[in-house]
Write a protein that holds these residues in place. Sequence first.
Motif, PDB file in Angstrom:
ATOM      1  N   GLY A 105      62.914   8.452  22.715  1.00 19.29           N
ATOM      2  CA  GLY A 105      61.822   7.847  21.969  1.00 19.29           C
ATOM      3  C   GLY A 105      60.856   8.889  21.434  1.00 19.29           C
ATOM      4  O   GLY A 105      60.745   9.997  21.987  1.00 19.29           O
ATOM      5  N   PRO A 106      60.120   8.560  20.362  1.00 21.06           N
ATOM      6  CA  PRO A 106      59.226   9.526  19.721  1.00 21.06           C
ATOM      7  C   PRO A 106      57.996   9.882  20.542  1.00 21.06           C
ATOM      8  O   PRO A 106      57.305  10.847  20.237  1.00 21.06           O
ATOM      9  N   GLN A 107      57.720   9.109  21.596  1.00 24.34           N
ATOM     10  CA  GLN A 107      56.542   9.380  22.416  1.00 24.34           C
ATOM     11  C   GLN A 107      56.756  10.498  23.418  1.00 24.34           C
ATOM     12  O   GLN A 107      55.794  11.042  23.970  1.00 24.34           O
ATOM     13  N   TRP A 151      61.248  25.281  25.967  1.00 23.76           N
ATOM     14  CA  TRP A 151      60.344  25.362  27.108  1.00 23.76           C
ATOM     15  C   TRP A 151      58.899  25.384  26.622  1.00 23.76           C
ATOM     16  O   TRP A 151      58.124  26.265  26.951  1.00 23.76           O
ATOM     17  N   GLY A 152      58.554  24.378  25.848  1.00 27.39           N
ATOM     18  CA  GLY A 152      57.195  24.274  25.340  1.00 27.39           C
ATOM     19  C   GLY A 152      57.128  23.203  24.271  1.00 27.39           C
ATOM     20  O   GLY A 152      58.128  22.925  23.594  1.00 27.39           O
ATOM     21  N   SER A 153      55.974  22.585  24.130  1.00 28.50           N
ATOM     22  CA  SER A 153      55.819  21.509  23.146  1.00 28.50           C
ATOM     23  C   SER A 153      54.389  21.490  22.615  1.00 28.50           C
ATOM     24  O   SER A 153      53.653  20.532  22.784  1.00 28.50           O
ATOM     25  N   ARG A 154      54.014  22.589  21.968  1.00 28.83           N
ATOM     26  CA  ARG A 154      52.662  22.697  21.426  1.00 28.83           C
ATOM     27  C   ARG A 154      52.693  22.865  19.913  1.00 28.83           C
ATOM     28  O   ARG A 154      53.633  23.427  19.362  1.00 28.83           O
ATOM     29  N   LEU A 165      52.538  18.528  20.869  1.00 32.36           N
ATOM     30  CA  LEU A 165      53.378  18.107  19.765  1.00 32.36           C
ATOM     31  C   LEU A 165      53.744  16.628  19.837  1.00 32.36           C
ATOM     32  O   LEU A 165      53.884  15.970  18.807  1.00 32.36           O
ATOM     33  N   ASN A 166      53.928  16.086  21.041  1.00 35.23           N
ATOM     34  CA  ASN A 166      54.341  14.683  21.117  1.00 35.23           C
ATOM     35  C   ASN A 166      53.270  13.754  20.564  1.00 35.23           C
ATOM     36  O   ASN A 166      53.587  12.712  19.972  1.00 35.23           O
ATOM     37  N   VAL A 252      47.328   7.672  23.442  1.00 36.89           N
ATOM     38  CA  VAL A 252      48.392   8.668  23.598  1.00 36.89           C
ATOM     39  C   VAL A 252      47.935   9.657  24.660  1.00 36.89           C
ATOM     40  O   VAL A 252      46.850  10.240  24.555  1.00 36.89           O
ATOM     41  N   GLY A 253      48.746   9.858  25.696  1.00 42.78           N
ATOM     42  CA  GLY A 253      48.333  10.745  26.767  1.00 42.78           C
ATOM     43  C   GLY A 253      47.122  10.162  27.476  1.00 42.78           C
ATOM     44  O   GLY A 253      47.093   8.988  27.832  1.00 42.78           O
ATOM     45  N   ARG A 254      46.092  10.976  27.620  1.00 40.29           N
ATOM     46  CA  ARG A 254      44.884  10.516  28.315  1.00 40.29           C
ATOM     47  C   ARG A 254      43.759  10.162  27.361  1.00 40.29           C
ATOM     48  O   ARG A 254      42.636   9.905  27.781  1.00 40.29           O
TER      49      ARG A 254
END
Length: 266
Positions: A105-107, A151-154, A165-166, A252-254
């Motif tokens: 999923g895109p989230q 190993w990263g998603s920024r 990024l998510n 999204v997130g917090r």
Amino acid sequence: MLARIDDVSTVCMPDLPGDDDAAHRARLGLLSHCEMMGDRIAIIDPPQGLSAQQVRDWRTTRGYDSTYAALYFPWLRVIDHTGIVSVPPCGHVAGAYARSDLLRGPQRQAANIELQGVLGLEQDLMKTEQELLHPWGINCLVSMASGIRVWGSRTMSSDPAWRYLNRRRLMNFIGRNIVAGTSWVIFEDSYDEGLFQRIESALDEFLGLLWRAGVLEGETSAEAYSVRCDDAANPPESRDANQLIAECGITVGRGQSFFRVVYFLG
């Protein structure tokens, strides 16, 4: 040409050579395109052959800063008809994005995903080098027993609200589908309560579907999202410009992210 294609979520330039002024302008053009469209991510490649320290210095010197872009390092080793060659990571990472969207999923963060068709890395990064790069929005590719993994998603943004990024990719996905699903609004020619309610109902139906599928966070739909299309969201100056505005809030997130959908009537 890409601006004419609606169903695009990721763009990159795998054949972009070196780091001369022409390459720099091309990267800036790619970032500007994504920011103007507001529904896609640019995957930026660093020049080939840089060390971890050099790629951080390059990132700092060039000053790329965008919530619509992500940078991955190092280059990859693959095999083609000529033998084993080095290639920029953008194409394989774009494939990982697509696979993550399809399976999870895109989230979800497009991280800890194995890159397929890769023999190895141009250089293996030590943990200290990864720690050097992550704060600068440089996503590392690492070699593990299970394969080469992201190993990263920024993003490449200095704005803490859009660091991950998510969040950006999910908002892009939602915005792109809202525009496509409510394209009928532009054929309306009057402002009234009935139109406002139809728009709110369409947006609530779509976001509610995402919430029930687990894409949006929140124990209740009210915690997960909000929709508003009324007189307050559409002041006289907007109406004079033939604009109709709907406002959405997504958890999204917090935190929450807010965006406006602007339709041009008639």
